[in-house]
Design an enzyme around this catalytic site. Sequence first.
Site, PDB file in Angstrom:
ATOM      1  N   ASP A 219       0.788  -1.105  -0.098  1.00 32.67           N
ATOM      2  CA  ASP A 219      -0.152  -0.092  -0.086  1.00 32.67           C
ATOM      3  C   ASP A 219       0.814   1.041  -0.057  1.00 32.67           C
ATOM      4  O   ASP A 219       1.796   1.200   0.676  1.00 32.67           O
ATOM      5  CB  ASP A 219      -0.891   0.065   1.347  1.00 32.67           C
ATOM      6  CG  ASP A 219      -2.433   0.510   1.232  1.00 32.67           C
ATOM      7  OD1 ASP A 219      -2.609   1.419   0.505  1.00 32.67           O
ATOM      8  OD2 ASP A 219      -3.064  -0.294   1.556  1.00 32.67           O
TER       9      ASP A 219
ATOM     10  N   ASP B 285      -3.278   4.616  -2.525  1.00 29.93           N
ATOM     11  CA  ASP B 285      -4.198   5.042  -1.516  1.00 29.93           C
ATOM     12  C   ASP B 285      -4.854   6.252  -2.239  1.00 29.93           C
ATOM     13  O   ASP B 285      -3.838   7.392  -2.485  1.00 29.93           O
ATOM     14  CB  ASP B 285      -3.427   5.563  -0.235  1.00 29.93           C
ATOM     15  CG  ASP B 285      -4.765   5.633   0.623  1.00 29.93           C
ATOM     16  OD1 ASP B 285      -5.529   4.571   1.061  1.00 29.93           O
ATOM     17  OD2 ASP B 285      -4.712   6.757   1.089  1.00 29.93           O
TER      18      ASP B 285
ATOM     19  N   GLU C 181      -6.810   3.505  -5.651  1.00 28.37           N
ATOM     20  CA  GLU C 181      -7.729   3.626  -5.163  1.00 28.37           C
ATOM     21  C   GLU C 181      -8.251   5.025  -5.566  1.00 28.37           C
ATOM     22  O   GLU C 181      -7.674   5.976  -5.243  1.00 28.37           O
ATOM     23  CB  GLU C 181      -7.853   3.599  -3.503  1.00 28.37           C
ATOM     24  CG  GLU C 181      -9.226   3.596  -2.974  1.00 28.37           C
ATOM     25  CD  GLU C 181      -8.990   4.370  -1.492  1.00 28.37           C
ATOM     26  OE1 GLU C 181      -9.929   3.957  -0.829  1.00 28.37           O
ATOM     27  OE2 GLU C 181      -8.011   4.829  -1.166  1.00 28.37           O
TER      28      GLU C 181
ATOM     29  N   HIS D 293     -10.947  -3.555   3.662  1.00 27.61           N
ATOM     30  CA  HIS D 293     -10.831  -2.807   5.050  1.00 27.61           C
ATOM     31  C   HIS D 293     -11.743  -1.544   5.384  1.00 27.61           C
ATOM     32  O   HIS D 293     -11.860  -1.330   6.431  1.00 27.61           O
ATOM     33  CB  HIS D 293      -9.411  -2.643   5.334  1.00 27.61           C
ATOM     34  CG  HIS D 293      -8.924  -1.643   4.572  1.00 27.61           C
ATOM     35  ND1 HIS D 293      -8.688  -1.656   3.248  1.00 27.61           N
ATOM     36  CD2 HIS D 293      -8.394  -0.376   5.012  1.00 27.61           C
ATOM     37  CE1 HIS D 293      -8.013  -0.437   2.769  1.00 27.61           C
ATOM     38  NE2 HIS D 293      -7.915   0.351   3.843  1.00 27.61           N
ATOM     39  N   ASP D 294     -12.275  -1.213   4.346  1.00 28.66           N
ATOM     40  CA  ASP D 294     -13.100   0.061   4.551  1.00 28.66           C
ATOM     41  C   ASP D 294     -14.658  -0.093   4.388  1.00 28.66           C
ATOM     42  O   ASP D 294     -15.473   0.939   4.530  1.00 28.66           O
ATOM     43  CB  ASP D 294     -12.764   1.375   3.384  1.00 28.66           C
ATOM     44  CG  ASP D 294     -11.212   1.860   3.612  1.00 28.66           C
ATOM     45  OD1 ASP D 294     -10.607   1.826   4.854  1.00 28.66           O
ATOM     46  OD2 ASP D 294     -10.772   2.256   2.396  1.00 28.66           O
TER      47      ASP D 294
HETATM   48  C1  GLC Z   1      -8.224   5.142   2.084  1.00 29.95           C
HETATM   49  C2  GLC Z   1      -7.701   3.786   2.831  1.00 29.95           C
HETATM   50  C3  GLC Z   1      -8.609   4.096   4.143  1.00 29.95           C
HETATM   51  C4  GLC Z   1      -7.995   5.289   4.703  1.00 29.95           C
HETATM   52  C5  GLC Z   1      -8.086   6.434   3.715  1.00 29.95           C
HETATM   53  C6  GLC Z   1      -6.697   7.533   4.269  1.00 29.95           C
HETATM   54  O1  GLC Z   1      -9.437   5.317   1.876  1.00 29.95           O
HETATM   55  O2  GLC Z   1      -8.232   2.766   2.285  1.00 29.95           O
HETATM   56  O3  GLC Z   1      -8.453   2.857   4.976  1.00 29.95           O
HETATM   57  O4  GLC Z   1      -8.404   5.665   5.971  1.00 29.95           O
HETATM   58  O5  GLC Z   1      -7.713   6.224   2.457  1.00 29.95           O
HETATM   59  O6  GLC Z   1      -5.610   7.238   3.957  1.00 29.95           O
END
Ligand code: GLC
Length: 540
Positions: free
Chosen positions: A102, A196, A249, A319-320
């Site tokens: 990540d 991310d 993402e 995980h979100d």
């Molecule tokens: C992304 C991650 C999440 C995190 C956010 C800020 O959405 O998946 O878990 O809190 O970024 O880094």
Amino acid sequence: MATASAKKWWKNAIIYQIYPRSFCDSNGDGIGDIPGIISKLHYLKSLGVDAIWLSPVYPSPGYDNGYDISDYKGINPEFGTMEDMERLISRAKRLGIKIIMDLVINHTSDEHEWFKKALAGDPKYRDYYFFRDKPNNWGSLFGSSTWTKTENGDYFLHLFSEKQPDLNWQNPDVYNEITDIMRFWLDKGISGFRCDVINIIYKNSLENGRPRLILKGREHYLNTEGCHELLKRFNTEVWSKYKTFIVGETILVTPDDAKLLCDENRGELDAIFFFEHMDVDSRGGVKWFKKRYRPHKLIGVLDKWQCALEFPANYLENHDQIRSVNHFGNTKEFWEKSAKLLCGLNLTLKGIPFIYEGEEIGMTNGDFRGLRDIKDIESYNINKAMKRLLLAHSIRRKLILRTSRDNARTPVQWNSSENAGFTTGTPWLKINSNSSFINIETESKDDNSILNFYKKMIEFRKASQAIQEGSYRKIAAPSDVYIFTRESRDERLYIYCNLTSYGRSVEFYGDRIVFGNYTEDDWDPFYLKPYEFRIVASNI
Ligand code: GLC
Ligand code: CA
């Protein structure tokens, strides 16, 4: 030697996401760690996955469980040492499993050296971030404010929590630092990054945003030209020198944005994670305010993205998000059937399937008793924001318990022992009581389990050119039933998904049933049973 036309490894890959904190604890401190992951590599191999996406393992004060990084070239001592990480990379490699890390580069932790120096007034590092005399009106992604006052009286920008100051990507020093970090890890033998919130990293300006409900100010940073330029440079200067897979993402993306980001000729990202299917049951895109889930909405969104992209990154959980069997299945009467159906769906769509730890055994949302069981910073901030709006405790509790990201972060259930085989100590987050029967050991002994269904589905996928590389086409079907074909030169597969808890009459095409989540005796020629998943093949 790789040539331009050489097949990219990730195009046939199945990727498994590990959230290290919750995966496996090797030393009894209640926190999952890298030696724990190493001890389970054979399990992952037997499942049939090709790569692991590892959520952050870097040093971090842990306000956002590692998505607030304080040192990009280290390993969080809670998770182990750099030697452990190197061992993980080489052991995985020996088993033919690649590691994707990540990469969180929209922001650092406020405890990163850079930010500390910036706060101490070092002009070089102040320019790594955004300091201003007055806040603008931008909206936050975490329910808090976006500007926090420093001791010097000025403010710094953070789109997430105040522990996550945004980096200034207009500064070439930031580019050099981060590309150096990428090379550091790629040279250690990892195979790519999950980037991310990558489509918001480049801020065009800090002007006030137009009035709007969600994320005011986003027109100044969402999918900016500057972001596209950065991705191209990352790609030509770093990623293309290694055989990487880069998945971004990307928040609030449309298919058109995504096409630009993943266009092979433009050379930016390989794939993106979109969110639209996660939000089919949220009101106005606000996940805390749910509306009834309607399967046809999910089908419509998935179909739209299947048609738009050549290689979508497919997922139903991470995980979100809450657990998929709670989100799109039925945990009461049809837990097993619906979890298998979701497996079938995720693994037969066109693109790259991602499986999130525990999804392969049908893990469910956390059975939290109250807000005190919840640890996530996002839930915590939303609770504060709802309190300010004078929402009653019972309402806040209800909204947060059913939607909190902690629902997917409860420890992986390895066996039926007291702490589910996750730890010998006290787990950092409450373990689900259903670990007595939803666990890897029990399911691996049961030929009919969700886990074994995953294994069979993965094997089936690996043997099928139509699923791995074929075209996709949706077929007319009764509402809430998803039927599509996957077709290669020699074979056409009809994929049937009944996303409801009642039986549905459908027209069947094809010659022979080759896979399904009901047994052969149950197969009906005109009818799909509740949550039935079926693959019917026909020769061409
Ligand atoms: C992304 C991650 C999440 C995190 C956010 C800020 O959405 O998946 O878990 O809190 O970024 O880094
Ligand atoms: Ca540990």
